[in-house]
Design a protein around this motif. Structure first.
Motif, PDB file in Angstrom:
ATOM      1  N   PRO A  78      -2.390  -7.010  -2.311  1.00  0.00           N
ATOM      2  CA  PRO A  78      -1.589  -7.554  -3.420  1.00  0.00           C
ATOM      3  C   PRO A  78      -1.120  -6.502  -4.414  1.00  0.00           C
ATOM      4  O   PRO A  78      -0.035  -6.626  -4.978  1.00  0.00           O
ATOM      5  CB  PRO A  78      -2.553  -8.556  -4.071  1.00  0.00           C
ATOM      6  CG  PRO A  78      -3.451  -8.986  -2.964  1.00  0.00           C
ATOM      7  CD  PRO A  78      -3.639  -7.774  -2.100  1.00  0.00           C
ATOM      8  N   LYS A  79      -1.901  -5.449  -4.636  1.00  0.00           N
ATOM      9  CA  LYS A  79      -1.486  -4.448  -5.609  1.00  0.00           C
ATOM     10  C   LYS A  79      -0.455  -3.474  -5.053  1.00  0.00           C
ATOM     11  O   LYS A  79       0.139  -2.717  -5.822  1.00  0.00           O
ATOM     12  CB  LYS A  79      -2.696  -3.667  -6.141  1.00  0.00           C
ATOM     13  CG  LYS A  79      -3.349  -2.760  -5.123  1.00  0.00           C
ATOM     14  CD  LYS A  79      -4.207  -1.687  -5.788  1.00  0.00           C
ATOM     15  CE  LYS A  79      -5.293  -2.291  -6.640  1.00  0.00           C
ATOM     16  NZ  LYS A  79      -6.192  -1.240  -7.195  1.00  0.00           N
ATOM     17  N   ASN A  80      -0.233  -3.497  -3.726  1.00  0.00           N
ATOM     18  CA  ASN A  80       0.676  -2.525  -3.115  1.00  0.00           C
ATOM     19  C   ASN A  80       1.901  -3.137  -2.442  1.00  0.00           C
ATOM     20  O   ASN A  80       2.858  -2.417  -2.138  1.00  0.00           O
ATOM     21  CB  ASN A  80      -0.075  -1.682  -2.079  1.00  0.00           C
ATOM     22  CG  ASN A  80      -1.137  -0.809  -2.705  1.00  0.00           C
ATOM     23  OD1 ASN A  80      -0.931  -0.260  -3.784  1.00  0.00           O
ATOM     24  ND2 ASN A  80      -2.276  -0.696  -2.055  1.00  0.00           N
ATOM     25  N   CYS A  81       1.900  -4.443  -2.179  1.00  0.00           N
ATOM     26  CA  CYS A  81       3.063  -5.051  -1.540  1.00  0.00           C
ATOM     27  C   CYS A  81       4.238  -5.066  -2.523  1.00  0.00           C
ATOM     28  O   CYS A  81       4.048  -5.012  -3.744  1.00  0.00           O
ATOM     29  CB  CYS A  81       2.748  -6.448  -1.040  1.00  0.00           C
ATOM     30  SG  CYS A  81       2.255  -7.604  -2.324  1.00  0.00           S
ATOM     31  N   GLU A  82       5.439  -5.137  -1.989  1.00  0.00           N
ATOM     32  CA  GLU A  82       6.625  -5.052  -2.840  1.00  0.00           C
ATOM     33  C   GLU A  82       6.689  -6.236  -3.806  1.00  0.00           C
ATOM     34  O   GLU A  82       6.598  -7.392  -3.400  1.00  0.00           O
ATOM     35  CB  GLU A  82       7.888  -4.995  -1.988  1.00  0.00           C
ATOM     36  CG  GLU A  82       9.144  -4.761  -2.790  1.00  0.00           C
ATOM     37  CD  GLU A  82      10.362  -4.506  -1.920  1.00  0.00           C
ATOM     38  OE1 GLU A  82      11.470  -4.369  -2.473  1.00  0.00           O
ATOM     39  OE2 GLU A  82      10.201  -4.440  -0.675  1.00  0.00           O
ATOM     40  N   MET A  83       6.862  -5.946  -5.085  1.00  0.00           N
ATOM     41  CA  MET A  83       6.973  -6.971  -6.116  1.00  0.00           C
ATOM     42  C   MET A  83       8.383  -6.947  -6.680  1.00  0.00           C
ATOM     43  O   MET A  83       8.881  -5.872  -7.047  1.00  0.00           O
ATOM     44  CB  MET A  83       5.965  -6.724  -7.240  1.00  0.00           C
ATOM     45  CG  MET A  83       6.068  -7.726  -8.391  1.00  0.00           C
ATOM     46  SD  MET A  83       4.823  -7.485  -9.702  1.00  0.00           S
ATOM     47  CE  MET A  83       3.372  -8.208  -8.909  1.00  0.00           C
ATOM     48  N   THR A 141       5.193  -0.889 -10.850  1.00  0.00           N
ATOM     49  CA  THR A 141       6.573  -1.174 -10.461  1.00  0.00           C
ATOM     50  C   THR A 141       7.524  -1.041 -11.649  1.00  0.00           C
ATOM     51  O   THR A 141       8.633  -0.521 -11.523  1.00  0.00           O
ATOM     52  CB  THR A 141       6.670  -2.589  -9.857  1.00  0.00           C
ATOM     53  OG1 THR A 141       5.868  -2.652  -8.676  1.00  0.00           O
ATOM     54  CG2 THR A 141       8.112  -2.937  -9.506  1.00  0.00           C
ATOM     55  N   HIS A 142       7.084  -1.502 -12.814  1.00  0.00           N
ATOM     56  CA  HIS A 142       7.958  -1.510 -13.990  1.00  0.00           C
ATOM     57  C   HIS A 142       8.055  -0.131 -14.659  1.00  0.00           C
ATOM     58  O   HIS A 142       9.069   0.176 -15.297  1.00  0.00           O
ATOM     59  CB  HIS A 142       7.454  -2.535 -15.003  1.00  0.00           C
ATOM     60  CG  HIS A 142       8.306  -2.628 -16.228  1.00  0.00           C
ATOM     61  ND1 HIS A 142       9.567  -3.211 -16.229  1.00  0.00           N
ATOM     62  CD2 HIS A 142       8.097  -2.186 -17.504  1.00  0.00           C
ATOM     63  CE1 HIS A 142      10.084  -3.129 -17.440  1.00  0.00           C
ATOM     64  NE2 HIS A 142       9.219  -2.513 -18.234  1.00  0.00           N
ATOM     65  N   SER A 143       7.034   0.691 -14.532  1.00  0.00           N
ATOM     66  CA  SER A 143       7.003   1.969 -15.252  1.00  0.00           C
ATOM     67  C   SER A 143       8.062   2.942 -14.745  1.00  0.00           C
ATOM     68  O   SER A 143       8.413   2.950 -13.559  1.00  0.00           O
ATOM     69  CB  SER A 143       5.621   2.614 -15.106  1.00  0.00           C
ATOM     70  OG  SER A 143       4.638   1.855 -15.767  1.00  0.00           O
ATOM     71  N   MET A 184       2.750   6.261  -5.693  1.00  0.00           N
ATOM     72  CA  MET A 184       3.763   6.922  -4.870  1.00  0.00           C
ATOM     73  C   MET A 184       4.379   5.943  -3.869  1.00  0.00           C
ATOM     74  O   MET A 184       5.578   6.003  -3.577  1.00  0.00           O
ATOM     75  CB  MET A 184       3.143   8.117  -4.146  1.00  0.00           C
ATOM     76  CG  MET A 184       2.734   9.252  -5.073  1.00  0.00           C
ATOM     77  SD  MET A 184       1.705  10.514  -4.258  1.00  0.00           S
ATOM     78  CE  MET A 184       2.875  11.227  -3.080  1.00  0.00           C
ATOM     79  N   TRP A 185       3.562   5.036  -3.346  1.00  0.00           N
ATOM     80  CA  TRP A 185       4.045   4.040  -2.386  1.00  0.00           C
ATOM     81  C   TRP A 185       5.117   3.151  -3.003  1.00  0.00           C
ATOM     82  O   TRP A 185       6.001   2.656  -2.313  1.00  0.00           O
ATOM     83  CB  TRP A 185       2.876   3.201  -1.880  1.00  0.00           C
ATOM     84  CG  TRP A 185       3.246   2.134  -0.889  1.00  0.00           C
ATOM     85  CD1 TRP A 185       3.147   0.788  -1.053  1.00  0.00           C
ATOM     86  CD2 TRP A 185       3.772   2.330   0.439  1.00  0.00           C
ATOM     87  NE1 TRP A 185       3.562   0.123   0.074  1.00  0.00           N
ATOM     88  CE2 TRP A 185       3.954   1.045   1.008  1.00  0.00           C
ATOM     89  CE3 TRP A 185       4.107   3.448   1.188  1.00  0.00           C
ATOM     90  CZ2 TRP A 185       4.458   0.857   2.293  1.00  0.00           C
ATOM     91  CZ3 TRP A 185       4.608   3.264   2.477  1.00  0.00           C
ATOM     92  CH2 TRP A 185       4.777   1.984   3.020  1.00  0.00           C
ATOM     93  N   LYS A 186       5.064   2.968  -4.311  1.00  0.00           N
ATOM     94  CA  LYS A 186       6.060   2.144  -5.002  1.00  0.00           C
ATOM     95  C   LYS A 186       7.319   2.936  -5.345  1.00  0.00           C
ATOM     96  O   LYS A 186       8.198   2.430  -6.058  1.00  0.00           O
ATOM     97  CB  LYS A 186       5.430   1.536  -6.250  1.00  0.00           C
ATOM     98  CG  LYS A 186       4.291   0.565  -5.892  1.00  0.00           C
ATOM     99  CD  LYS A 186       3.557   0.084  -7.109  1.00  0.00           C
ATOM    100  CE  LYS A 186       2.414  -0.829  -6.698  1.00  0.00           C
ATOM    101  NZ  LYS A 186       1.334  -0.149  -5.998  1.00  0.00           N
ATOM    102  N   GLY A 187       7.400   4.166  -4.848  1.00  0.00           N
ATOM    103  CA  GLY A 187       8.598   4.970  -5.057  1.00  0.00           C
ATOM    104  C   GLY A 187       8.735   5.481  -6.473  1.00  0.00           C
ATOM    105  O   GLY A 187       9.854   5.651  -6.969  1.00  0.00           O
ATOM    106  N   LYS A 188       7.590   5.757  -7.119  1.00  0.00           N
ATOM    107  CA  LYS A 188       7.604   6.232  -8.493  1.00  0.00           C
ATOM    108  C   LYS A 188       7.183   7.695  -8.558  1.00  0.00           C
ATOM    109  O   LYS A 188       6.308   8.127  -7.808  1.00  0.00           O
ATOM    110  CB  LYS A 188       6.658   5.390  -9.357  1.00  0.00           C
ATOM    111  CG  LYS A 188       7.045   3.935  -9.446  1.00  0.00           C
ATOM    112  CD  LYS A 188       8.337   3.739 -10.224  1.00  0.00           C
ATOM    113  CE  LYS A 188       8.764   2.290 -10.243  1.00  0.00           C
ATOM    114  NZ  LYS A 188       9.714   1.996 -11.298  1.00  0.00           N
TER     115      LYS A 188
END
Length: 428
Positions: A209-214, A319-321, A341-345
């Protein structure tokens, strides 16, 4: 007391589809080798902290692929056990001092009791993975009928351990067939020659849940519900409130960047405080004092009246940061780095330990040695949206290639094969 954690089934194909074909074939071959064998992972906490998160994903994936795997968690009879093991953790990462006779007696005595509980419960498996120093003495307490193959996994930074403690703990590794470290540099110096060393960096679950796309609108809604102004830029560090995570340095870096970006906000998110870490509240109080009641510094710590689950909040704020930080001064690996990093940040990480393994400086993030450097990188990234996007793309690709949970399962099975070849053969 010893508890077995039960897990629902998971879809292994989701994970296999993320692998390159050669990696998928390697994993399939190792799974075939261990079909018919049983595996137990044992650790000291059911939730909170990187080890619990890894096992929460690795164990059901292992079962889904056909390797019978259980996860056991200890509950010591004396609550002071975790005070002693936290001191051990800190000393293994370089803190000075010595344990008292009472602390050593609590440490060994609780694990003597746990070993008796294991024997009385009839718990056994072909391969045992004992995670971190909390479990280290158990290897010598369980005989080969219960645990034919014993692997000790140490997830912490052992580059400069306390010599007094290492002199007392290293002999305990003789009970193991193999030691797993996160980096080559963490291999214990002067470890017994007949105990092999295997390097296996940790990994994240991309479907947790903390890593899937939101969706971005959902992330913004959760951030807003937490009191964050979603129209202004946000920098976030996700980690326990722990001395080694240097939350004070993150605040100093934020203050440096705020000179150029006066609308900047900071979130320090410590929701998943491990139940084997008794220092969190003390660190939180110190960090709150350092924040000096700045309304743009948001501190989150469980238990808390929150608008979503802990994992959803981690996902939402990452995701928001605009920029993410993990400014550790010691770090065995730092799963939050790969999670961000997985969230593309773009991730700014302390130039230490396992963070160096994840971030290629200037390509998939930035490594820093102090708060001023962290503040300079924040300032640079906040001013350059194209640079943020490029670093973020590179970061996600690096995690996909190196730091996802199927690769770690393959490593553990490979390590178990090596340990099996090194284990004493039963006498007929």
């Amino acid at each position: 007391m010893i508890d077995i954690i039960e897990y629902p089934t998971t879809d292994a194909n989701l994970y296999l589809d993320l692998l390159d074909p050669d990696d998928a074939r390697q994993l399939a071959g190792r799974v075939d080798h261990f079909k018919g064998s049983s595996v137990i992972h044992i650790n000291s906490t059911a939730y909170g902290g990187g080890v619990a998160e890894i096992l929460h994903s690795l164990v059901p994936l292992s079962n889904a692929l056909g390797v019978e795997t259980q996860r056991a968690v200890i509950t010591p009879r004396d609550s002071r056990f975790f005070d002693a093991t936290k001191r051990i953790h800190n000393m293994l990462q370089g803190a000075e001092g010595e344990l008292t006779d009472e602390e050593l007696a609590i440490y060994y005595g609780c694990l003597d009791d746990i070993a008796e509980d294991i024997e009385q419960a009839g718990l056994s498996a072909d391969v045992w993975f004992f995670h971190d120093p909390q479990l280290l003495p158990l290897g010598r307490l369980l005989d080969r009928r219960t645990a034919p193959i014993k692997v000790w996994v140490v997830h912490i930074d052992l580059t400069e351990p306390n010599p007094w403690l290492m002199e007392r703990l290293l002999p305990l590794t003789e009970a193991y067939d193999l030691l797993i470290c996160s980096l080559d540099d963490y291999a214990p110096r002067q470890a017994p020659e007949d105990v092999g060393i295997f390097v296996a960096p940790p990994a994240i679950d991309p479907f947790a849940p903390k890593n899937c796309e939101m969706p971005r609108h959902k992330a913004a809604d959760i951030a807003k519900a937490l009191g964050i102004d979603v129209s202004r830029p946000l920098v976030t560090q996700v980690s326990r409130f722990d001395f080694w995570k240097d939350p004070w340095g993150v605040i100093d870096a934020y203050r440096f960047a705020k000179r150029s970006h006066p609308d900047l906000q900071l979130a320090l998110l410590g929701l998943s405080q491990a139940n084997d870490d008794p220092e969190g509240e003390q660190v939180l109080r110190s960090v709150a004092e350092h924040a000096e009641s700045d309304p743009d510094i948001h501190l989150f710590f469980s238990p808390y009246d929150l608008p979503a689950t802990n994992d959803e909040i981690v996902n939402a704020l990452q995701t928001h940061s605009r920029v993410l930080v993990q400014k550790s001064t010691r770090e065995g690996f730092g799963l939050t780095v790969s999670e961000g990093m997985w969230k593309g940040k773009p991730m700014i990480g302390g130039n230490v330990g396992g963070i160096r393994l994840q971030i290629v400086d200037g390509e998939s993030g930035y490594l820093v040695d102090n708060a001023e450097q962290a503040g300079q990188r924040m300032t640079q990234l906040l001013a350059d949206a194209e640079l943020c996007a490029e670093i973020g793309r590179n970061a996600r690709d690096r995690v996909r290639q190196r730091f996802l949970i199927p690769r770690l399962l393959n490593d553990y099975l490979r390590a178990a094969q090596q340990a099996r070849s090194a284990a004493p053969q039963p006498v007929c």
